[in-house]
Scaffold this motif. Structure first.
Motif, PDB file in Angstrom:
ATOM      1  N   LEU A 197      44.277  23.749  71.958  1.00 47.64           N
ATOM      2  CA  LEU A 197      45.035  22.999  72.957  1.00 47.64           C
ATOM      3  C   LEU A 197      45.794  21.870  72.277  1.00 47.64           C
ATOM      4  O   LEU A 197      45.243  21.178  71.415  1.00 47.64           O
ATOM      5  N   ILE A 198      47.056  21.735  72.634  1.00 49.78           N
ATOM      6  CA  ILE A 198      47.856  20.599  72.178  1.00 49.78           C
ATOM      7  C   ILE A 198      48.411  19.893  73.406  1.00 49.78           C
ATOM      8  O   ILE A 198      48.971  20.526  74.301  1.00 49.78           O
ATOM      9  N   VAL A 199      48.245  18.573  73.451  1.00 45.69           N
ATOM     10  CA  VAL A 199      48.880  17.755  74.476  1.00 45.69           C
ATOM     11  C   VAL A 199      49.929  16.902  73.773  1.00 45.69           C
ATOM     12  O   VAL A 199      49.610  16.129  72.861  1.00 45.69           O
ATOM     13  N   SER A 200      51.174  17.064  74.188  1.00 47.24           N
ATOM     14  CA  SER A 200      52.280  16.344  73.558  1.00 47.24           C
ATOM     15  C   SER A 200      52.694  15.160  74.407  1.00 47.24           C
ATOM     16  O   SER A 200      53.114  15.319  75.555  1.00 47.24           O
ATOM     17  N   THR A 201      52.590  13.973  73.825  1.00 45.08           N
ATOM     18  CA  THR A 201      52.930  12.750  74.554  1.00 45.08           C
ATOM     19  C   THR A 201      54.290  12.204  74.158  1.00 45.08           C
ATOM     20  O   THR A 201      54.730  11.194  74.709  1.00 45.08           O
ATOM     21  N   VAL A 202      54.961  12.832  73.199  1.00 47.13           N
ATOM     22  CA  VAL A 202      56.233  12.294  72.719  1.00 47.13           C
ATOM     23  C   VAL A 202      57.361  12.640  73.681  1.00 47.13           C
ATOM     24  O   VAL A 202      57.293  13.626  74.419  1.00 47.13           O
ATOM     25  N   SER A 203      58.408  11.825  73.640  1.00 48.38           N
ATOM     26  CA  SER A 203      59.549  12.057  74.527  1.00 48.38           C
ATOM     27  C   SER A 203      60.842  12.147  73.721  1.00 48.38           C
ATOM     28  O   SER A 203      61.875  11.640  74.128  1.00 48.38           O
ATOM     29  N   SER A 204      60.746  12.784  72.564  1.00 47.93           N
ATOM     30  CA  SER A 204      61.918  12.948  71.711  1.00 47.93           C
ATOM     31  C   SER A 204      62.563  14.307  71.939  1.00 47.93           C
ATOM     32  O   SER A 204      61.866  15.330  71.958  1.00 47.93           O
ATOM     33  N   PRO A 205      63.888  14.363  72.073  1.00 44.70           N
ATOM     34  CA  PRO A 205      64.559  15.661  72.218  1.00 44.70           C
ATOM     35  C   PRO A 205      64.631  16.426  70.898  1.00 44.70           C
ATOM     36  O   PRO A 205      65.128  17.548  70.863  1.00 44.70           O
ATOM     37  N   LYS A 206      64.097  15.810  69.826  1.00 43.63           N
ATOM     38  CA  LYS A 206      64.157  16.445  68.507  1.00 43.63           C
ATOM     39  C   LYS A 206      62.795  16.942  68.029  1.00 43.63           C
ATOM     40  O   LYS A 206      62.643  17.305  66.865  1.00 43.63           O
ATOM     41  N   MET A 207      61.794  16.965  68.889  1.00 45.75           N
ATOM     42  CA  MET A 207      60.466  17.379  68.436  1.00 45.75           C
ATOM     43  C   MET A 207      60.488  18.853  67.995  1.00 45.75           C
ATOM     44  O   MET A 207      61.155  19.685  68.617  1.00 45.75           O
ATOM     45  N   PRO A 208      59.756  19.175  66.934  1.00 47.30           N
ATOM     46  CA  PRO A 208      59.746  20.540  66.383  1.00 47.30           C
ATOM     47  C   PRO A 208      58.845  21.479  67.174  1.00 47.30           C
ATOM     48  O   PRO A 208      57.778  21.903  66.706  1.00 47.30           O
ATOM     49  N   LEU A 209      59.266  21.843  68.367  1.00 50.35           N
ATOM     50  CA  LEU A 209      58.425  22.627  69.257  1.00 50.35           C
ATOM     51  C   LEU A 209      57.956  23.936  68.636  1.00 50.35           C
ATOM     52  O   LEU A 209      56.780  24.290  68.724  1.00 50.35           O
ATOM     53  N   GLY A 210      58.874  24.663  68.028  1.00 49.10           N
ATOM     54  CA  GLY A 210      58.506  25.956  67.446  1.00 49.10           C
ATOM     55  C   GLY A 210      57.398  25.836  66.430  1.00 49.10           C
ATOM     56  O   GLY A 210      56.497  26.681  66.366  1.00 49.10           O
ATOM     57  N   GLN A 211      57.432  24.762  65.637  1.00 47.21           N
ATOM     58  CA  GLN A 211      56.381  24.548  64.636  1.00 47.21           C
ATOM     59  C   GLN A 211      55.071  24.108  65.279  1.00 47.21           C
ATOM     60  O   GLN A 211      53.990  24.485  64.821  1.00 47.21           O
ATOM     61  N   TYR A 212      55.167  23.332  66.348  1.00 44.80           N
ATOM     62  CA  TYR A 212      53.947  22.967  67.070  1.00 44.80           C
ATOM     63  C   TYR A 212      53.230  24.222  67.573  1.00 44.80           C
ATOM     64  O   TYR A 212      52.006  24.333  67.493  1.00 44.80           O
ATOM     65  N   PHE A 213      54.006  25.172  68.111  1.00 44.25           N
ATOM     66  CA  PHE A 213      53.404  26.398  68.640  1.00 44.25           C
ATOM     67  C   PHE A 213      52.655  27.167  67.557  1.00 44.25           C
ATOM     68  O   PHE A 213      51.666  27.858  67.844  1.00 44.25           O
ATOM     69  N   ALA A 262      58.192  12.616  78.722  1.00 49.48           N
ATOM     70  CA  ALA A 262      59.363  13.026  79.493  1.00 49.48           C
ATOM     71  C   ALA A 262      60.638  12.447  78.890  1.00 49.48           C
ATOM     72  O   ALA A 262      61.053  11.337  79.233  1.00 49.48           O
ATOM     73  N   PRO A 263      61.294  13.181  77.981  1.00 45.47           N
ATOM     74  CA  PRO A 263      62.537  12.681  77.388  1.00 45.47           C
ATOM     75  C   PRO A 263      63.665  12.628  78.396  1.00 45.47           C
ATOM     76  O   PRO A 263      63.671  13.364  79.388  1.00 45.47           O
ATOM     77  N   GLU A 264      64.595  11.723  78.159  1.00 47.44           N
ATOM     78  CA  GLU A 264      65.760  11.635  79.035  1.00 47.44           C
ATOM     79  C   GLU A 264      66.700  12.817  78.809  1.00 47.44           C
ATOM     80  O   GLU A 264      67.461  13.194  79.702  1.00 47.44           O
ATOM     81  N   ASP A 265      66.669  13.387  77.601  1.00 47.46           N
ATOM     82  CA  ASP A 265      67.472  14.558  77.285  1.00 47.46           C
ATOM     83  C   ASP A 265      66.624  15.812  77.428  1.00 47.46           C
ATOM     84  O   ASP A 265      65.419  15.748  77.655  1.00 47.46           O
ATOM     85  N   LYS A 266      67.240  16.960  77.239  1.00 49.34           N
ATOM     86  CA  LYS A 266      66.527  18.222  77.321  1.00 49.34           C
ATOM     87  C   LYS A 266      65.615  18.389  76.115  1.00 49.34           C
ATOM     88  O   LYS A 266      65.888  17.892  75.031  1.00 49.34           O
ATOM     89  N   ILE A 267      64.510  19.134  76.313  1.00 53.73           N
ATOM     90  CA  ILE A 267      63.638  19.430  75.192  1.00 53.73           C
ATOM     91  C   ILE A 267      64.327  20.441  74.295  1.00 53.73           C
ATOM     92  O   ILE A 267      65.232  21.164  74.721  1.00 53.73           O
ATOM     93  N   PRO A 268      63.923  20.523  73.016  1.00 54.68           N
ATOM     94  CA  PRO A 268      64.579  21.452  72.092  1.00 54.68           C
ATOM     95  C   PRO A 268      64.370  22.914  72.509  1.00 54.68           C
ATOM     96  O   PRO A 268      63.382  23.268  73.149  1.00 54.68           O
ATOM     97  N   SER A 269      65.312  23.754  72.134  1.00 56.77           N
ATOM     98  CA  SER A 269      65.168  25.185  72.389  1.00 56.77           C
ATOM     99  C   SER A 269      64.186  25.784  71.395  1.00 56.77           C
ATOM    100  O   SER A 269      63.920  25.214  70.332  1.00 56.77           O
TER     101      SER A 269
END
Length: 362
Positions: free
Chosen positions: A250-266, A280-287
């Motif tokens: 389980l990972i809980v992500s508390t960051v609100s950066s639109p540049k977080m490395p989601l694919g690597q987290y997975f 909750a970033p003001e911009d969209k989360i990364p693809s």
């Protein structure tokens, strides 16, 4: 109905208020009903949501706006229809929610999921059904429906309880919902106001391993004192996603950066692992590639604060486990500077504004 006290607080008048330009002034609280509680505020934690709202980063802000939704104080007026046995003189708190429809035919409210009700009213920057506005805790007094007011257990200091009411529950809820405990390995992305609560709660819930994930190692020592067994620095550790692949349930992500490395987290997740986003970033989360989820049956979800029942459970758990957040208290009169410092990332790890004794002047 008149009261012997005034509702006064720090008011953001426009988007520029986030630049240390809130103004102290009077405001009109919600229309009184017999299910309400008036609270004399002693403490109010500062949340990143305050920043987003003051600058209207998440969208429309109803100015003037008094932010602050980690409120602790003393009940000074209690309606005849108030719930939970709250009495005048009780030490009570309010989190990020101050209302929902509470109708029997509402699937969310009737299931104890008031925090997901489509008619949810935020503790600030919201409107009640009668059209009156909600105002938050950078203030002397607040008025809130009793359903969303909580008695603070004796074992928790007021300054410690305040940030639990939003920051704490925001990570406690997804941890408990998703099985954090013995037999689970849990990662917390971000070591800040939310993330430090994630580490404290994950350890107290008995997770086999707790891993802090941050960009650099500047907070590693702190994270390990909070309960982290391991630390991943994504900007400094070479091949970190490969080195730690399939090590977390389980990972809980508390960051609100639109540049977080989601694919690597997975990649860090085991087969059928879960990634829950609370920042909750003001911009969209990364693809990211759908195969990052499909290939391992990984679930990607979100979580919003917690229900009243969950907040009560969290407070009881925190008192039993003697959980103490890392906070810095600041005088309420210095709220503008505290906002600037919070925005600059100086909090270690949660600022709590404290009202001066009655009779002192701002």
């Amino acid at each position: 109905m008149s009261t012997p006290y005034k509702f006064q607080g720090w008011l953001g008048m426009d988007k520029d208020s986030v630049n240390g330009k809130m103004v102290w002034g009077d405001y009109e609280p919600k229309t009184w009903t017999e299910s309400d509680v008036d609270i004399k505020i002693t403490h109010c934690g500062q949340c990143g949501s305050d920043i987003h709202t003051l600058r209207a980063g998440w969208g429309y802000t109803i100015f003037p706006c008094c932010v602050g939704h980690e409120i602790v104080g003393t009940a000074v007026k209690v309606g005849s229809a108030a719930k939970k046995g709250i009495k005048v003189g009780d030490r009570v708190g309010v989190g990020a929610q101050a209302g929902s429809c509470l109708k029997p035919d509402c699937e969310d409210c009737s299931a104890g999921l008031e925090n997901y009700c489509s008619r949810m009213v935020g503790t600030y920057n919201g409107k009640y059904a009668d059209g009156s506005k909600s105002y938050g805790g950078y203030a002397k007094y607040t008025r809130v429906p009793s359903h969303f007011v909580f008695k603070i257990p004796d074992g928790i200091a007021s300054a410690d309880a305040a940030p639990m009411l939003c920051g704490g529950i925001t990570v406690y809820a997804p941890l408990t919902h998703n099985g954090c405990g013995p037999g689970k390995r849990v990662g917390i992305v971000g070591v800040g106001g939310l993330g430090h609560f994630g580490l404290l709660f994950a350890k107290a819930l008995g997770a086999d391993k707790v891993v802090a994930i941050s960009r650099t190692r500047s907070k590693e020592s702190d994270a390990k004192q909070m309960g982290a067994d391991d630390f991943i620095a994504t900007d400094e550790d070479k091949d970190w996603a490969k080195t730690h692949r399939q090590t977390l349930d389980l990972i809980v992500s508390t960051v609100s950066s639109p540049k977080m490395p989601l694919g690597q987290y997975f990649r860090l997740l085991k087969t059928q692992g879960q990634f829950i986003q609370v920042g909750a970033p003001e911009d969209k989360i990364p693809s990211f590639s759908a195969f990052a989820l499909i290939a391992k049956g990984v679930k990607f979800g979100g979580s919003s604060i917690g229900s009243p029942a969950e907040i009560d459970a969290m407070l009881k758990f925190a008192a039993e486990k003697k959980i103490k957040p890392w906070i810095v208290t600041r005088p309420m009169k210095d709220a503008n500077q505290a906002v600037l410092d919070l925005e600059d990332g100086k909090a270690r790890y949660r600022y709590v504004l404290v009202n001066e004794p009655e009779g002192a002047h701002l």
